[in-house]
Design a protein around this motif. Sequence first.
Motif, PDB file in Angstrom:
ATOM      1  N   LYS A 341      -6.817 -13.526  -1.348  1.00 37.88           N
ATOM      2  CA  LYS A 341      -6.868 -14.926  -1.300  1.00 37.88           C
ATOM      3  C   LYS A 341      -6.367 -15.616  -3.386  1.00 37.88           C
ATOM      4  O   LYS A 341      -6.496 -15.423  -3.939  1.00 37.88           O
ATOM      5  N   PRO A 342      -5.229 -16.924  -2.649  1.00 44.46           N
ATOM      6  CA  PRO A 342      -5.741 -17.205  -4.089  1.00 44.46           C
ATOM      7  C   PRO A 342      -7.055 -17.880  -4.548  1.00 44.46           C
ATOM      8  O   PRO A 342      -7.764 -18.130  -3.499  1.00 44.46           O
ATOM      9  N   GLY A 343      -6.819 -16.991  -6.140  1.00 42.47           N
ATOM     10  CA  GLY A 343      -7.741 -17.614  -6.773  1.00 42.47           C
ATOM     11  C   GLY A 343      -8.804 -16.975  -7.072  1.00 42.47           C
ATOM     12  O   GLY A 343      -9.771 -16.163  -8.038  1.00 42.47           O
ATOM     13  N   GLU A 344      -8.964 -15.811  -5.790  1.00 43.05           N
ATOM     14  CA  GLU A 344      -9.466 -14.660  -6.639  1.00 43.05           C
ATOM     15  C   GLU A 344      -9.275 -13.884  -7.137  1.00 43.05           C
ATOM     16  O   GLU A 344      -7.742 -13.469  -8.418  1.00 43.05           O
ATOM     17  N   THR A 345      -9.946 -12.881  -8.463  1.00 39.65           N
ATOM     18  CA  THR A 345      -9.419 -12.135  -9.058  1.00 39.65           C
ATOM     19  C   THR A 345      -9.258 -10.315  -8.410  1.00 39.65           C
ATOM     20  O   THR A 345      -9.684  -9.710  -8.047  1.00 39.65           O
ATOM     21  N   ILE A 346      -8.134  -9.863  -8.985  1.00 38.98           N
ATOM     22  CA  ILE A 346      -8.144  -8.706  -8.381  1.00 38.98           C
ATOM     23  C   ILE A 346      -8.102  -7.430  -9.451  1.00 38.98           C
ATOM     24  O   ILE A 346      -7.213  -8.429 -11.127  1.00 38.98           O
ATOM     25  N   ALA A 347      -7.707  -5.680  -9.992  1.00 37.83           N
ATOM     26  CA  ALA A 347      -7.188  -5.601 -10.430  1.00 37.83           C
ATOM     27  C   ALA A 347      -6.577  -4.362 -10.601  1.00 37.83           C
ATOM     28  O   ALA A 347      -6.062  -4.443  -9.127  1.00 37.83           O
ATOM     29  N   LEU A 348      -5.084  -4.439 -11.784  1.00 38.34           N
ATOM     30  CA  LEU A 348      -4.393  -4.482 -11.488  1.00 38.34           C
ATOM     31  C   LEU A 348      -3.612  -2.673 -12.152  1.00 38.34           C
ATOM     32  O   LEU A 348      -4.279  -2.860 -13.602  1.00 38.34           O
ATOM     33  N   GLY A 349      -3.357  -1.548 -11.411  1.00 37.87           N
ATOM     34  CA  GLY A 349      -2.987  -0.431 -12.002  1.00 37.87           C
ATOM     35  C   GLY A 349      -1.833  -0.256 -12.975  1.00 37.87           C
ATOM     36  O   GLY A 349      -1.325  -0.415 -11.626  1.00 37.87           O
ATOM     37  N   ILE A 350      -1.676   0.598 -13.378  1.00 38.81           N
ATOM     38  CA  ILE A 350      -0.479   1.159 -14.339  1.00 38.81           C
ATOM     39  C   ILE A 350      -1.167   2.577 -14.938  1.00 38.81           C
ATOM     40  O   ILE A 350      -1.375   2.739 -15.461  1.00 38.81           O
ATOM     41  N   ALA A 351       0.741   3.465 -13.817  1.00 36.15           N
ATOM     42  CA  ALA A 351      -0.354   5.014 -14.280  1.00 36.15           C
ATOM     43  C   ALA A 351       1.405   4.752 -15.993  1.00 36.15           C
ATOM     44  O   ALA A 351       2.637   3.834 -15.967  1.00 36.15           O
ATOM     45  N   PRO A 352       0.553   5.811 -16.670  1.00 38.99           N
ATOM     46  CA  PRO A 352       1.519   5.052 -17.613  1.00 38.99           C
ATOM     47  C   PRO A 352       3.029   5.848 -17.784  1.00 38.99           C
ATOM     48  O   PRO A 352       3.553   5.620 -18.779  1.00 38.99           O
ATOM     49  N   HIS A 353       3.100   6.866 -17.033  1.00 32.29           N
ATOM     50  CA  HIS A 353       4.856   7.103 -16.772  1.00 32.29           C
ATOM     51  C   HIS A 353       5.835   5.896 -16.375  1.00 32.29           C
ATOM     52  O   HIS A 353       6.896   6.186 -16.071  1.00 32.29           O
TER      53      HIS A 353
END
Length: 373
Positions: A341-353
């Motif tokens: 939902k807009p306004g919600e906080t989520i976590a974004l993961g990014i792999a090193p490669h």
Amino acid sequence: MSSELVLKDVDKIYGAGAIHAVKDLSFTVKPGEITALLGSSGCGKTSTLRMIAGFETLTNGSITLDGRPIHALPPAQRNVAMAFETYSLYPPLTIGENISFALKAQKLGQADVGKRVRDMAEMLEIGDVLHKYPSSVSGGQQQRASLGRALVRPAGLYLLDEPMGQLEPQLRAVLRGRIKHYLREHKCTTILVTHDQTEANALADRIAVMEGGVLQQYATPAELKARPANLFVGTFIGEPPMNVFPVEVRDDGKTVNFTITGSDGQSLAYAAADLPQAVRTRLQSETALMLGVRPHAVHIGRSGLKARVVTCQWLGDQTHIATEIAGRTVVSVSHEQITAKPGETIALGIAPHDLHVFAAGTGAAIAHGAELV
Ligand SMILES: Nc1ncnc2c1ncn2[C@@H]1O[C@H](COP(=O)(O)OP(=O)(O)OP(=O)(O)O)[C@@H](O)[C@H]1O
Ligand SMILES: [Mg+2]
């Protein structure tokens, strides 16, 4: 017919030095190779083609076709066929006559000329307007006639300037396939100018990305995507565009932290072992960096960067989530259906490669994934 084209240190300055349209441009198109010149409006694509064709003088540099310097020859002696952005058909000739005119020098029989013109017209879906005059057909039909006129004749080099710019997407897609097949079958050395990266990716063996008259990178479509030479290419190639953040790196020997500037300490943390020593050593000598991550490599998960959701759209086969971190938009694309939902906080993961690291000042690439440039 296959010839090799070599541009060396080519410059084009218009007027009294007011516009430096092409700057120190050097590249080679191998025999039978299809090269796309890709870049935004005004970056010097047409100027480059016109210099190769002989409609514009070079301010500096040289152009050779099969080892023969051609830059001082009149257009007719260069063995180059060109389809223009503006169609420039002969108004008093029909579409069919315009195309067959290009075969005049070939000394072919009338039946042979007729067949070649019909085959070309059919390939380009203009078989039904061959008897009409340019003024009484559409812009898209004129454009295809101009393309047909260029392709029908044997030449050492084919220059195609936005050859399908006037056509609707479906027809473009069909013709793209046919034209590629034709160029391959006839082993045509070709330069295609376009500002449409889908077209460049679909047709070209290699793409020359230009900006501000300067060649940014010349590589295969896959290489441009995986290993962009600089921040410009990184963000120009790929849809949706690459996400970028300014970061500072801290390496304490165990963990490598990329802290996003202006984000109250939000950082991506990787075990030192996940990044090669050569990359870590290099990063330590850089103060200001830009980190690039493609939307497909930004994964929604339990841990990672905290981001505020701005929009979330399911497009039928993929979810696009636009989020915000420290005033910057970060887009994630996933093939799963995700609801946020807009306004919600989520976590974004990014792999090193999946990290692309660029120097903030020059924009030059430093590392792609776990590899040093
Ligand atoms: N005959 C000319 N005289 C002066 N300036 C010119 C001339 N032709 C082009 N320019 C300028 O040179 C620059 C490069 O133009 P060019 O037509 O090569 O760009 P392009 O990449 O083909 O752009 P587009 O995608 O809009 O066709 C632009 O700044 C343009 O205004
Ligand atoms: Mg142009």
